[in-house]
Design an enzyme around this catalytic site. Structure first.
Site, short mmCIF file in Angstrom:
data_model
loop_
_atom_site.label_atom_id
_atom_site.label_comp_id
_atom_site.label_asym_id
_atom_site.label_seq_id
_atom_site.Cartn_x
_atom_site.Cartn_y
_atom_site.Cartn_z
N CYS A 140 0.84 -1.21 0.00
CA CYS A 140 0.00 0.00 0.00
C CYS A 140 0.88 1.26 0.00
O CYS A 140 1.59 1.53 0.97
CB CYS A 140 -0.90 -0.04 1.23
SG CYS A 140 -1.77 1.49 1.60
N CYS A 194 0.17 3.72 2.82
CA CYS A 194 0.66 3.15 4.09
C CYS A 194 2.15 3.44 4.23
O CYS A 194 2.63 3.78 5.32
CB CYS A 194 0.42 1.65 4.14
SG CYS A 194 -1.31 1.16 4.08
#
Length: 186
Positions: free
Chosen positions: A98, A101
């Site tokens: 991600c 993230c």
């Protein structure tokens, strides 16, 4: 890291050049299909954007490592690290693939340093701990869960600004330090 960047640039440039060579742009103003050189250039830029948005080639295993103030936990560690914690806890649900993230990770490390001893910070990889992700109804990542006395006191989904997180953390501290009601024997 540079070899990964080179691969992204070569693939993007090759696809762009191919589209420019075999594409059919009647006006000549199409960025990818006007000619093979322009296609290669735009394709290379697209390859660079994809490289950067995918985390810049950083090692996925680095995200699963604990830092001095942010502990990587799994299902087995959750009760001991979070539910039984005496401090408020911020749980960062993330995945190594991600991009947002990866962008949030340095902010979390910085906040964990700033609030050391006041708020506990942990991170949970949703791919490794799907039961925890399901328990907290994680539908988008990154997702932060703010816990007070083992119970959820709020969430934040997506890439939040550091200023917004500071406000949330200060609010979490204020509710945690509310004066306790004491009784006195007469």
């Amino acid at each position: 890291m540079t070899s990964t960047l080179l691969i992204y640039l070569l693939i993007g440039g090759s696809v762009g050049a191919g589209l420019g060579y075999f594409g059919s742009c009647k006006s000549g103003g199409c960025p990818l299909t006007a000619n093979w050189r322009r296609g290669a250039f735009v394709g290379t830029l697209i390859g660079l954007v994809v490289y950067v948005s995918s985390g810049g080639g950083s090692n996925a295993t680095e995200m699963n490592q604990s830092t001095p103030n942010v502990t990587h936990i799994t299902d087995a560690d959750f009760d001991a690290e979070v539910t039984q914690a005496t401090l408020p806890v911020v749980v960062d649900f993330y995945a190594t693939w991600c991009g947002p993230c990866r962008q949030l990770a340095p902010t979390m490390d910085s906040l964990a340093d700033q609030y050391a001893g006041k708020i506990k910070f942990v991170k949970v990889n949703v791919d490794e701990s799907p039961k925890l992700a399901q328990k907290f109804q994680v539908e988008g990542i990154p997702m932060l869960v703010f816990l007070q006395n083992g119970k959820a006191a709020g969430t934040s989904v997506g890439l939040a600004a550091k200023e917004d997180l500071l406000l949330r953390l200060d609010s979490l501290l204020q509710t945690n330090t509310a004066p306790a009601i004491t009784t006195h024997a007469l």
